[in-house]
Design a protein around this motif. Sequence first.
Motif, PDB file in Angstrom:
ATOM      1  N   GLY A  46       0.850  -1.072  -0.182  1.00  0.00           N
ATOM      2  CA  GLY A  46       0.049  -0.032  -0.032  1.00  0.00           C
ATOM      3  C   GLY A  46       0.689   1.172   0.077  1.00  0.00           C
ATOM      4  O   GLY A  46       1.991   1.272   0.063  1.00  0.00           O
ATOM      5  N   LEU A  47       0.044   2.375   0.071  1.00  0.00           N
ATOM      6  CA  LEU A  47       0.742   3.875   0.127  1.00  0.00           C
ATOM      7  C   LEU A  47       1.726   4.041   1.028  1.00  0.00           C
ATOM      8  O   LEU A  47       1.637   3.592   2.337  1.00  0.00           O
ATOM      9  CB  LEU A  47      -0.006   4.785   0.168  1.00  0.00           C
ATOM     10  CG  LEU A  47      -0.930   4.854  -1.155  1.00  0.00           C
ATOM     11  CD1 LEU A  47      -1.971   6.043  -1.014  1.00  0.00           C
ATOM     12  CD2 LEU A  47      -0.006   5.213  -2.359  1.00  0.00           C
ATOM     13  N   GLU A  49       4.619   2.482   2.640  1.00  0.00           N
ATOM     14  CA  GLU A  49       5.355   1.430   3.150  1.00  0.00           C
ATOM     15  C   GLU A  49       6.654   1.110   2.071  1.00  0.00           C
ATOM     16  O   GLU A  49       6.440   0.740   1.096  1.00  0.00           O
ATOM     17  CB  GLU A  49       4.446   0.363   3.569  1.00  0.00           C
ATOM     18  CG  GLU A  49       5.417  -0.682   4.119  1.00  0.00           C
ATOM     19  CD  GLU A  49       6.104  -0.413   5.295  1.00  0.00           C
ATOM     20  OE1 GLU A  49       7.183  -0.749   5.310  1.00  0.00           O
ATOM     21  OE2 GLU A  49       5.429   0.014   6.177  1.00  0.00           O
ATOM     22  N   GLU A 157      -4.273  -3.794   2.734  1.00  0.00           N
ATOM     23  CA  GLU A 157      -2.984  -3.145   2.216  1.00  0.00           C
ATOM     24  C   GLU A 157      -1.895  -2.809   3.319  1.00  0.00           C
ATOM     25  O   GLU A 157      -2.339  -2.506   4.537  1.00  0.00           O
ATOM     26  CB  GLU A 157      -3.675  -1.730   1.541  1.00  0.00           C
ATOM     27  CG  GLU A 157      -4.316  -1.725   0.500  1.00  0.00           C
ATOM     28  CD  GLU A 157      -4.779  -0.197   0.074  1.00  0.00           C
ATOM     29  OE1 GLU A 157      -4.010   0.320  -0.581  1.00  0.00           O
ATOM     30  OE2 GLU A 157      -5.625   0.077   0.461  1.00  0.00           O
ATOM     31  N   ILE A 159       0.321  -0.369   4.858  1.00  0.00           N
ATOM     32  CA  ILE A 159       0.690   0.952   4.898  1.00  0.00           C
ATOM     33  C   ILE A 159       1.548   1.635   5.842  1.00  0.00           C
ATOM     34  O   ILE A 159       1.898   0.800   6.813  1.00  0.00           O
ATOM     35  CB  ILE A 159      -0.435   1.816   4.761  1.00  0.00           C
ATOM     36  CG1 ILE A 159      -1.322   1.384   5.939  1.00  0.00           C
ATOM     37  CG2 ILE A 159      -1.610   1.359   3.482  1.00  0.00           C
ATOM     38  CD1 ILE A 159      -2.607   2.239   6.328  1.00  0.00           C
ATOM     39  N   SER A 160       2.004   2.632   5.565  1.00  0.00           N
ATOM     40  CA  SER A 160       3.116   3.341   6.473  1.00  0.00           C
ATOM     41  C   SER A 160       2.491   4.040   7.896  1.00  0.00           C
ATOM     42  O   SER A 160       1.066   4.179   7.590  1.00  0.00           O
ATOM     43  CB  SER A 160       3.799   4.438   5.808  1.00  0.00           C
ATOM     44  OG  SER A 160       3.147   5.465   5.390  1.00  0.00           O
ATOM     45  N   GLU A 163       0.699   7.051   6.404  1.00  0.00           N
ATOM     46  CA  GLU A 163      -0.643   6.872   5.866  1.00  0.00           C
ATOM     47  C   GLU A 163      -1.654   6.580   6.645  1.00  0.00           C
ATOM     48  O   GLU A 163      -2.803   6.932   6.237  1.00  0.00           O
ATOM     49  CB  GLU A 163      -0.352   5.920   4.544  1.00  0.00           C
ATOM     50  CG  GLU A 163      -1.296   5.425   3.689  1.00  0.00           C
ATOM     51  CD  GLU A 163      -1.951   6.644   2.900  1.00  0.00           C
ATOM     52  OE1 GLU A 163      -3.225   6.421   2.411  1.00  0.00           O
ATOM     53  OE2 GLU A 163      -1.446   7.783   2.841  1.00  0.00           O
TER      54      GLU A 163
END
Length: 302
Positions: A46-47, A49, A157, A159-160, A163
Amino acid sequence: MTAASSPRALASDLCCGLENLPVPVLNEVDNDCLPPLQYTPENVAGLGEDLDPTEISLPGCECFASSCEQDACTCLQRYLRAYDDNLCLVDFKETGYSRPVFECNIMCKCSEACKNRLVQRGLTFKLQVFKTSKKGWGLRTLEPIGRGRFVCEYGGEVISLPEASRRIRSQNCVDMNFIIAVREHLSNGKILETYVDPTHIGNVGRFLNHSCDPNLYMVPVRVNSLVPRLALFAARNIAAEEELSYDYSGKFKNLQKEATTKERSIGEGRALKSCYCGAQSCTGFLPFDSSLYNLEDKSNVI
């Protein structure tokens, strides 16, 4: 029986053939349909990471046996055996499972039948997504499940932290939050955090409801990557038709303290969401994690 309450089989397979077994969807409560979901059997990138959960980053063993043995397998020597001969989690305890779990992976020479390959095989029990009267959609088993057996994965997902914080801040007080933060405490004092969001891209684990007396327990399991797969195991024997649940707070028993005034204001009322698990030990409210609203003091997180 009114038309609105007539049972409706909404889908013969939520998973679109991507799992070993189909997962049907049934609504016996109202006329609601499932929210849109892009199905994935396991985690996807995902966004934000840096680590890709689909990237192969762990070494494999040189075993050519059908199933690896403790004294010969480098995977088992490095991480110890996680599963017994009955495919149950070894030394499973209600108070938690702290030992790291690493399965043999795609780089290993052992066969697909190796007993150190379990979570990666996917679903082995017949499950069903169904509409509950108070908790929205839920997940139940259609057959008995023995204590310690792997049931399903919480996938979505990866993600970070920024995010995850951005997404949760964009929610309003009535939105359902599916983002999970898993924290693993390392021996050097660092905390390894993994954030998974199955809201729009996810698997059957997305439909698991919270319970203050759950019948599932989450264990981070690593297969091909250092990014853990969030595996759910049976905390006790589970009967057919029983709803499956785990503790959103990360504990086997929900020992959540009362939300502080700061948490209530940060969460815009989310800390006061009612819990309808029905357990005798129910705290009355769903667990609330305020950490995603405050990114300060995260120096020990990796």
